[in-house]
Design an enzyme around this catalytic site. Sequence first.
Site, PDB file in Angstrom:
ATOM      1  N   ASP A  83       0.809  -1.224   0.000  1.00 53.84           N
ATOM      2  CA  ASP A  83       0.000   0.000   0.000  1.00 53.84           C
ATOM      3  C   ASP A  83       0.841   1.272   0.000  1.00 53.84           C
ATOM      4  OD1 ASP A  83      -2.799  -0.834   0.125  1.00 53.84           O
ATOM      5  OD2 ASP A  83      -2.311  -1.687   2.080  1.00 53.84           O
ATOM      6  N   ARG A 113       1.182  -1.563   6.887  1.00 64.21           N
ATOM      7  CA  ARG A 113       1.227  -0.115   6.668  1.00 64.21           C
ATOM      8  C   ARG A 113       2.108   0.565   7.720  1.00 64.21           C
ATOM      9  NH1 ARG A 113      -2.768   3.291   3.547  1.00 64.21           N
ATOM     10  NH2 ARG A 113      -0.677   3.886   2.945  1.00 64.21           N
ATOM     11  N   HIS A 192     -11.642   7.005   5.417  1.00 61.13           N
ATOM     12  CA  HIS A 192     -10.716   8.132   5.597  1.00 61.13           C
ATOM     13  C   HIS A 192     -11.470   9.404   5.227  1.00 61.13           C
ATOM     14  CE1 HIS A 192      -6.462   6.099   4.988  1.00 61.13           C
ATOM     15  NE2 HIS A 192      -6.720   6.266   6.267  1.00 61.13           N
ATOM     16  N   CYS A 288      -4.751  10.366  -2.203  1.00 62.90           N
ATOM     17  CA  CYS A 288      -3.880   9.626  -1.280  1.00 62.90           C
ATOM     18  C   CYS A 288      -2.637   9.083  -1.982  1.00 62.90           C
ATOM     19  CB  CYS A 288      -4.641   8.544  -0.526  1.00 62.90           C
ATOM     20  SG  CYS A 288      -5.797   7.614  -1.483  1.00 62.90           S
TER      21      CYS A 288
HETATM   22  N1  ARG Z   1      -5.403  -0.017   0.771  1.00 66.26           N
HETATM   23  C1  ARG Z   1      -5.099   1.194   1.474  1.00 66.26           C
HETATM   24  C2  ARG Z   1      -5.630   1.109   2.887  1.00 66.26           C
HETATM   25  O1  ARG Z   1      -6.673   0.555   3.086  1.00 66.26           O
HETATM   26  C3  ARG Z   1      -5.666   2.364   0.750  1.00 66.26           C
HETATM   27  C4  ARG Z   1      -5.361   3.684   1.355  1.00 66.26           C
HETATM   28  C5  ARG Z   1      -5.909   4.805   0.551  1.00 66.26           C
HETATM   29  N2  ARG Z   1      -5.771   6.005   1.248  1.00 66.26           N
HETATM   30  C6  ARG Z   1      -6.694   6.959   1.401  1.00 66.26           C
HETATM   31  N3  ARG Z   1      -6.347   7.998   2.064  1.00 66.26           N
HETATM   32  N4  ARG Z   1      -7.913   6.863   1.005  1.00 66.26           N
HETATM   33  O2  ARG Z   1      -5.024   1.582   3.823  1.00 66.26           O
END
Ligand code: ARG
Length: 298
Positions: A83, A113, A192, A288
Amino acid sequence: MPLVGRPPSDWRDRVPRTPPWDGVLLCRPDHFDVVDVKNAFMAGQVGRIDRVRALDQWEALAATYRRVGVAVHVLDGADGLEDMVFCANPVCVLPREGGGADVVASRMNHASRRREVPHVVRWFETHGLPATSLGDDVGTIEGHGDVLVVPGRRLALGGHGGRTTRGALEALAEATGVTLVPLALVGEPFYHLDTCLAVLDEDTVLVHPPAFRGDALDVLRALFPRVLVADPAEAREHLAVNAHGLADGHVVLPAQAVRTAETLAAAGLRPLPVDVSEFHRSGGSVFCMRLDLPTRPA
Ligand code: ARG
């Protein structure tokens, strides 16, 4: 206490100005993949990433920025960090009045992450911006997934209820002195803040109203004279709100967000559609995939 609830309507006279952003950081997608389901967009997508297509789309994103005069800095991805292409999440960059920024390491929810954080922190350290960390006891915070800086101002909006805790937002405001407006989120699939809010300039936001809880929408309406509403189906299916406003009125946004782009154009903004659909399988889009960079401190 820098964290505020409903900010005073004269915040423009009170919150200091900061220099404009100075380019973006993008992370190469060579190791991008969907290996598990961290958000609702990822369901059914494990093993379905076409890396060649992903790289093509990422290069087109970088080319779009360069074409409109935004400097692109590139960070390499790392093996096993599927990611990391979403490099807006591992740190929070809060510009300071005289240039430079407070860089604060995130406290990510998922183990893979968490391992991205030192890579991004190292990039900033190498570029003269050492990061600080928040305490172990504050909860989680996922960088600019949930902390959206108001362009040109020492002011940020912080989403909580998805991946970031309110305690972590309080700790961030405390540690940096930034004015931070908390906004309560419903959560999945808008996990988010950047999936349901884009701060396009200091007067304009793009929102997906159903993703907010409590008085969050009232707070947004009190802060910003222009509240543009994204097409609801495009917000849900194509991450339409994960858009990036530039200082010259351009808005880089997912190509599938056709009706949302029309709304932006009708408001006098300049939509710049890019197809990053391969990354939508992971629940992320334009906003992102880039991290705004501050000017060098004077
Ligand atoms: N697969 C990542 C996660 O779930 C995607 C993150 C995308 N970031 C965002 N700010 N929308 O953490």
